[in-house]
Enzyme design. Sequence first.
Site, PDB file in Angstrom:
ATOM      1  N   GLY A 209       0.831  -1.201   0.000  1.00  0.00           N
ATOM      2  CA  GLY A 209       0.000   0.000   0.000  1.00  0.00           C
ATOM      3  C   GLY A 209       0.860   1.244   0.000  1.00  0.00           C
ATOM      4  CB  SER A 210      -0.062   4.753   0.490  1.00  0.00           C
ATOM      5  OG  SER A 210      -0.653   4.682   1.760  1.00  0.00           O
ATOM      6  CB  ALA A 211       5.060   5.913   1.521  1.00  0.00           C
ATOM      7  N   GLY A 214       2.300   2.626   5.378  1.00  0.00           N
ATOM      8  CA  GLY A 214       3.477   1.808   5.717  1.00  0.00           C
ATOM      9  C   GLY A 214       4.239   2.403   6.903  1.00  0.00           C
ATOM     10  CD  GLU A 232       6.990  -5.714  -0.733  1.00  0.00           C
ATOM     11  OE1 GLU A 232       7.709  -5.011  -1.472  1.00  0.00           O
ATOM     12  OE2 GLU A 232       7.424  -6.623  -0.025  1.00  0.00           O
TER      13      GLU A 232
HETATM   14  N1  LIG Z   1       5.415  -1.646  -3.732  1.00  0.00           N
HETATM   15  C1  LIG Z   1       4.373  -2.365  -4.121  1.00  0.00           C
HETATM   16  O1  LIG Z   1       4.476  -3.578  -4.289  1.00  0.00           O
HETATM   17  C2  LIG Z   1       3.052  -1.727  -4.339  1.00  0.00           C
HETATM   18  C3  LIG Z   1       2.687  -0.534  -3.727  1.00  0.00           C
HETATM   19  N2  LIG Z   1       1.446  -0.010  -3.932  1.00  0.00           N
HETATM   20  C4  LIG Z   1       1.119   1.298  -3.364  1.00  0.00           C
HETATM   21  O2  LIG Z   1      -0.176   1.253  -2.773  1.00  0.00           O
HETATM   22  C5  LIG Z   1      -0.810   2.512  -2.853  1.00  0.00           C
HETATM   23  C6  LIG Z   1      -2.197   2.354  -3.434  1.00  0.00           C
HETATM   24  O3  LIG Z   1      -2.947   1.499  -2.622  1.00  0.00           O
HETATM   25  P1  LIG Z   1      -3.968   2.000  -1.497  1.00  0.00           P
HETATM   26  O4  LIG Z   1      -4.976   0.923  -1.360  1.00  0.00           O
HETATM   27  O5  LIG Z   1      -4.419   3.375  -1.811  1.00  0.00           O
HETATM   28  O6  LIG Z   1      -3.017   2.057  -0.220  1.00  0.00           O
HETATM   29  P2  LIG Z   1      -3.419   2.380   1.304  1.00  0.00           P
HETATM   30  O7  LIG Z   1      -2.143   2.536   2.040  1.00  0.00           O
HETATM   31  O8  LIG Z   1      -4.411   3.445   1.374  1.00  0.00           O
HETATM   32  O9  LIG Z   1      -4.170   1.056   1.805  1.00  0.00           O
HETATM   33  C7  LIG Z   1      -3.560  -0.209   1.806  1.00  0.00           C
HETATM   34  C8  LIG Z   1      -4.239  -1.092   2.843  1.00  0.00           C
HETATM   35  O10 LIG Z   1      -3.965  -0.610   4.152  1.00  0.00           O
HETATM   36  C9  LIG Z   1      -5.199  -0.402   4.862  1.00  0.00           C
HETATM   37  N3  LIG Z   1      -4.994   0.707   5.804  1.00  0.00           N
HETATM   38  C10 LIG Z   1      -5.148   2.036   5.577  1.00  0.00           C
HETATM   39  N4  LIG Z   1      -4.805   2.731   6.680  1.00  0.00           N
HETATM   40  C11 LIG Z   1      -4.425   1.837   7.608  1.00  0.00           C
HETATM   41  C12 LIG Z   1      -3.935   1.924   8.949  1.00  0.00           C
HETATM   42  N5  LIG Z   1      -3.756   3.096   9.566  1.00  0.00           N
HETATM   43  N6  LIG Z   1      -3.613   0.784   9.594  1.00  0.00           N
HETATM   44  C13 LIG Z   1      -3.752  -0.404   8.986  1.00  0.00           C
HETATM   45  N7  LIG Z   1      -4.220  -0.563   7.739  1.00  0.00           N
HETATM   46  C14 LIG Z   1      -4.546   0.544   7.048  1.00  0.00           C
HETATM   47  C15 LIG Z   1      -6.208  -0.138   3.771  1.00  0.00           C
HETATM   48  O11 LIG Z   1      -7.508  -0.361   4.235  1.00  0.00           O
HETATM   49  C16 LIG Z   1      -5.747  -1.120   2.702  1.00  0.00           C
HETATM   50  O12 LIG Z   1      -6.193  -2.426   2.966  1.00  0.00           O
HETATM   51  C17 LIG Z   1       0.101   3.365  -3.721  1.00  0.00           C
HETATM   52  O13 LIG Z   1       0.874   4.179  -2.889  1.00  0.00           O
HETATM   53  C18 LIG Z   1       0.978   2.344  -4.417  1.00  0.00           C
HETATM   54  O14 LIG Z   1       2.218   2.850  -4.833  1.00  0.00           O
HETATM   55  C19 LIG Z   1       0.515  -0.648  -4.693  1.00  0.00           C
HETATM   56  C20 LIG Z   1       0.832  -1.832  -5.307  1.00  0.00           C
HETATM   57  C21 LIG Z   1       2.144  -2.425  -5.234  1.00  0.00           C
END
Ligand SMILES: NC(=O)C1=CN([C@@H]2O[C@H](COP(=O)(O)OP(=O)(O)OC[C@H]3O[C@@H](n4cnc5c(N)ncnc54)[C@H](O)[C@@H]3O)[C@@H](O)[C@H]2O)C=CC1
Length: 481
Positions: A209-211, A214, A232
Amino acid sequence: MSRPELISTDPSTGEEVWRGAEASAEDVAKAVEAARAAQPAWEARPLSERREVLQRFQNAVRDRREDLARMISRETGKPFWETQGEADAVMAKVDISMTAYQERTGNREKDGEHFRQALRHRPHGVLAVLGPYNFPAHLPNGHIVPGLLAGNTMVFKPSELTPGTAALMKECWDAAGLPDGCLQIVQGGGPAGKALAGHSDINGLLFTGSAGTGHALARQFADRPDKILALEMGGNNPLICWDVRENDLEAAAALIVQSAFLSAGQRCTNARRLIVRDKVHDEILHYVNEIAADLIVGAPFDEPQPFMGPVVSNRAADVLQEQYLNLVMSGAKQIRPLERPDADKPFLSPAIIDATNADRPDEEMFGPVLQLIRVADFDAAVREANNTRFGLSAGLISDDPELYERFRREIRAGIVNWNRPTNGASSAAPFGGVGDSGNHRASAYYAADYCAYPVASLEHDRIRGEIGVGRASYGEKKAAE
Ligand SMILES: NC(=O)C1=CN([C@@H]2O[C@H](COP(=O)(O)OP(=O)(O)OC[C@H]3O[C@@H](n4cnc5c(N)ncnc54)[C@H](O)[C@@H]3O)[C@@H](O)[C@H]2O)C=CC1
Ligand SMILES: O=C(O)CCC(=O)N[C@@H](CCC(=O)O)C(=O)O
């Protein structure tokens, strides 16, 4: 007490796709408990049996390939041609993970004169998975398949935007005969994710997910060195285009467009910054512009098929428009504006903006916006490419192999490509970045590494013990020999 509802909608129409209950903290705790109860028996199964379950899952996905692709398209807005590819990647992950498991975490034994040395791997126990919306099947699957293969049980919380995709994947696991408890799904957003990440009885967390998220997780795990944490995250990926022959300009422009706009710019590997030599590469821009103008932006099932769909939600489109506007206000010049033909829908046009003299925040713009940066020489190009806190993917487009040698040595990123798009990484290679893109636990082929821990043993079939030097009678014994 009734739980709040979670509803996913089709970004291209606004129609409801999936509706269900959001997991409470108690639901999360029950899911972890069930996974914990199922784990010892799953680990105790011979590896051959775990492999058979995985192969049956692969067959179940094959049977439902189109359903899965449709569901992903409806929840994310990605074109149908692309989500069929995602379903194929889900299937391919099984064979790749089985090879990786043997190669990276297999068991070895070596007989010596006095004892046998053995290296074996054990699963961590219960692993939590948090998934992103942009590859809602393929990327969580890239943690779940190797996790189960290694003997872990898993608790998966998908993105709140893609619950239907996770529910369908679970149906495939059920059809494969995965024992009860081995894969638990908890639906919900940040609060459910926090509850899962903070549960004391998980042995680790595998996050894509997002930085921003993370970092929050890294803080939450700061005092838990006993738990595995694989992050990731995103990128602010550079693509340098340098010394391209006249004949290759159009092909170079096609690589640039694919790098920047595939999946409507919603891949962690998309190029965000195009770095070119000052003034010299205006022909490239001409072609990039021409191809970008020709890209079909449309709904997932349109015919002819679009190159790219909408971004995932109106909220995501709003954020991108704001980030874009901030660039313009800070001095960037529009080359192709970011347009949103219908303000109530998240369809965005591919945009290119000359940000050379703008104040550029080092943030990931997760959508179809490419920033152009002009520099004077190749040293400055590499410096600009590395001028980011991230380090996921990076690319060089050039006819000069010597430039690639330099680029490959000097660039800081986990994916470094030459005359290929920055995206489209292979699952048969490790996948991860440096800096704020990850925490050195690469996924894809190396996912096996974070799904098991090594146990090194010295062994003998019979009891053999002796104190040598330092025991009082040792000298007498030696003399008698
Ligand atoms: N390096 C990699 O392999 C990849 C990285 N990404 C990154 O993911 C992002 C896009 O995905 P999004 O779904 O918008 O990411 P996001 O970070 O918003 O969400 C990812 C997951 O974390 C959960 N989440 C959100 N806040 C949380 C918290 N405080 N505590 C625990 N869980 C929480 C969300 O509900 C979701 O299941 C982009 O930044 C993209 O670059 C996407 C695919 C591959
Ligand atoms: O995880 C794998 O098996 C390979 C990595 C992969 O599929 N990367 C994709 C995009 C991932 C993303 O951006 O969300 C790619 O490089 O295009």
